[in-house]
Design an enzyme around this catalytic site. Structure first.
Site, PDB file in Angstrom:
ATOM      1  N   LYS A  69       0.849  -1.200   0.000  1.00 38.65           N
ATOM      2  CA  LYS A  69       0.000   0.000   0.000  1.00 38.65           C
ATOM      3  C   LYS A  69       0.882   1.245   0.000  1.00 38.65           C
ATOM      4  CE  LYS A  69      -2.445   1.632   3.682  1.00 38.65           C
ATOM      5  NZ  LYS A  69      -2.254   3.089   3.754  1.00 38.65           N
ATOM      6  N   ARG A 116       3.149  -1.477  10.552  1.00 43.58           N
ATOM      7  CA  ARG A 116       4.306  -1.581  11.446  1.00 43.58           C
ATOM      8  C   ARG A 116       4.654  -2.983  11.945  1.00 43.58           C
ATOM      9  NH1 ARG A 116       2.037   3.591  14.447  1.00 43.58           N
ATOM     10  NH2 ARG A 116       0.189   2.605  13.528  1.00 43.58           N
ATOM     11  N   LYS A 124      -7.282   8.082  -1.548  1.00 50.58           N
ATOM     12  CA  LYS A 124      -8.600   8.506  -1.043  1.00 50.58           C
ATOM     13  C   LYS A 124      -9.105   9.755  -1.776  1.00 50.58           C
ATOM     14  CE  LYS A 124      -7.774   6.772   3.678  1.00 50.58           C
ATOM     15  NZ  LYS A 124      -6.322   6.497   3.658  1.00 50.58           N
ATOM     16  N   THR A 160     -12.272   6.317  10.565  1.00 52.62           N
ATOM     17  CA  THR A 160     -12.325   5.752  11.921  1.00 52.62           C
ATOM     18  C   THR A 160     -11.760   6.732  12.949  1.00 52.62           C
ATOM     19  OG1 THR A 160     -10.254   4.636  11.430  1.00 52.62           O
ATOM     20  CG2 THR A 160     -12.258   3.326  11.235  1.00 52.62           C
ATOM     21  N   ASP A 186      -3.374   4.257  -2.162  1.00 56.16           N
ATOM     22  CA  ASP A 186      -4.328   4.702  -1.136  1.00 56.16           C
ATOM     23  C   ASP A 186      -4.324   6.233  -1.070  1.00 56.16           C
ATOM     24  OD1 ASP A 186      -5.914   4.916   1.167  1.00 56.16           O
ATOM     25  OD2 ASP A 186      -4.283   4.379   2.520  1.00 56.16           O
ATOM     26  N   ASP A 214     -13.457  14.673  -4.639  1.00 53.48           N
ATOM     27  CA  ASP A 214     -13.530  15.939  -5.378  1.00 53.48           C
ATOM     28  C   ASP A 214     -14.777  15.860  -6.254  1.00 53.48           C
ATOM     29  OD1 ASP A 214     -12.779  18.356  -6.821  1.00 53.48           O
ATOM     30  OD2 ASP A 214     -10.702  17.921  -6.272  1.00 53.48           O
TER      31      ASP A 214
HETATM   32  O1  C5P Z   1       1.163   0.370  10.980  1.00 54.52           O
HETATM   33  P1  C5P Z   1      -0.322   0.070  10.900  1.00 54.52           P
HETATM   34  O2  C5P Z   1      -0.609  -1.404  10.745  1.00 54.52           O
HETATM   35  O3  C5P Z   1      -1.087   0.701  12.029  1.00 54.52           O
HETATM   36  O4  C5P Z   1      -0.785   0.768   9.529  1.00 54.52           O
HETATM   37  C1  C5P Z   1      -2.130   0.778   9.142  1.00 54.52           C
HETATM   38  C2  C5P Z   1      -2.283   1.484   7.830  1.00 54.52           C
HETATM   39  O5  C5P Z   1      -3.686   1.547   7.516  1.00 54.52           O
HETATM   40  C3  C5P Z   1      -1.771   2.907   7.787  1.00 54.52           C
HETATM   41  O6  C5P Z   1      -1.284   3.164   6.467  1.00 54.52           O
HETATM   42  C4  C5P Z   1      -2.993   3.734   8.083  1.00 54.52           C
HETATM   43  O7  C5P Z   1      -2.930   5.008   7.525  1.00 54.52           O
HETATM   44  C5  C5P Z   1      -4.081   2.905   7.400  1.00 54.52           C
HETATM   45  N1  C5P Z   1      -5.420   3.113   7.936  1.00 54.52           N
HETATM   46  C6  C5P Z   1      -5.756   2.910   9.270  1.00 54.52           C
HETATM   47  N2  C5P Z   1      -7.029   3.135   9.705  1.00 54.52           N
HETATM   48  C7  C5P Z   1      -7.963   3.536   8.859  1.00 54.52           C
HETATM   49  C8  C5P Z   1      -7.670   3.735   7.509  1.00 54.52           C
HETATM   50  C9  C5P Z   1      -6.368   3.516   7.077  1.00 54.52           C
HETATM   51  O8  C5P Z   1      -4.906   2.513  10.053  1.00 54.52           O
HETATM   52  N3  C5P Z   1      -9.193   3.696   9.299  1.00 54.52           N
END
Ligand code: C5P
Length: 241
Positions: free
Chosen positions: A36, A213, A65, A122, A63, A68
């Site tokens: 992603k 992560r 998003k 979220t 990603d 517009d």
């Molecule tokens: O490191 P981690 O597993 O927390 O990364 C989650 C990814 O999903 C990040 O790129 C974050 O921006 C994305 N994301 C999220 N929650 C959302 C939408 C996208 O954590 N509601």
């Protein structure tokens, strides 16, 4: 473990630049995961990096998003499709005309990317949603917007694992549920508050799991990916091994 033809794990490359992204991509087998690329990395490294990742064999979820007016979003989706990416997304809050325009615009792409919608962010609390003037609770609004996305011909939505069960129940199979906020049982939650394990997310009906992560910051990202994949390799009604 067999190669998965449709890898369910999407690794979030939340890194500052192309060098870090390519180094990670080189360590992650394309048969086992997608990648992603979000706003930070795209703004820093641009379409050239996306094309490099695609040429390296990975399916890429761009990603960005988009949100517009319909024509602008449709043309942005066409430009994204030209990069050869596997999945793109828009905000459902742009409305059905915007979502339909996006879907129709990419129909003729040689390799049409999947198109999914973000519903209610979220990060927004009940108070935030009320302050914005919406008369429904975030969960109700998310379900409403997911239905609009489906009726606009989109392939699915991004949602939390907590919402996945209700969405799967409402929309049945064939509608992609892309869930971030995934943490293996033994992993740090970082800044995520409502997390689910990979197995729980799949049991709830998630199609694809966005994981950052726990994989990207592991000493051995490929091994971390394999360990998470192993937690998914169990019969649908059984327990993870
Ligand atoms: O490191 P981690 O597993 O927390 O990364 C989650 C990814 O999903 C990040 O790129 C974050 O921006 C994305 N994301 C999220 N929650 C959302 C939408 C996208 O954590 N509601």
């Amino acid at each position: 473990m067999e190669n998965t033809p449709d890898p369910r794990i999407i690794v979030a490359l939340d890194v500052p630049g192309a060098q870090e992204a390519l180094a990670l991509a080189a360590r992650l087998p394309a048969a086992r995961c997608r990648l992603k690329v979000g706003k930070e990395l795209f703004v820093a490294a641009g379409p050239a990096l996306v094309e490099q990742l695609v040429q390296g064999g990975h399916g890429v979820f761009l990603d960005l998003k988009f949100h517009d007016i319909p024509n602008t979003v449709a043309q942005a989706c066409v430009a994204a499709a030209r990069l050869g990416v596997w999945m793109i997304n828009v905000h459902a809050a742009g409305g059905t005309r915007m979502m339909r325009a996006a879907r129709e615009a990419i129909e003729a792409a040689p390799r049409r990317p999947k198109l999914v919608a973000v519903t209610v962010l979220t990060s927004l609390s009940v108070e935030d949603v009320a302050e914005l003037g919406f008369g429904e609770a975030p969960a109700t609004l998310a379900l409403r917007w997911a239905a609009l996305a489906r009726d606009s011909g989109l392939d699915g939505v991004v949602c939390s694992a907590q919402e996945a069960g209700a969405l799967r129940g409402r929309f049945g199979p064939g509608f992609d549920l892309v869930t971030p906020g995934i943490r293996p049982p033994d992993a740090a939650t970082d800044d995520q508050s409502r997390v689910a394990t990979p197995a729980a997310a799949v049991r709830a009906g998630a199609t694809y799991l966005v994981i950052g992560r726990p994989i990207t910051r592991a000493a051995d990202p490929a091994q971390a990916l394999a360990a998470i994949q192993a937690q998914l390799d169990f019969p649908a009604t059984g327990e993870p091994s």
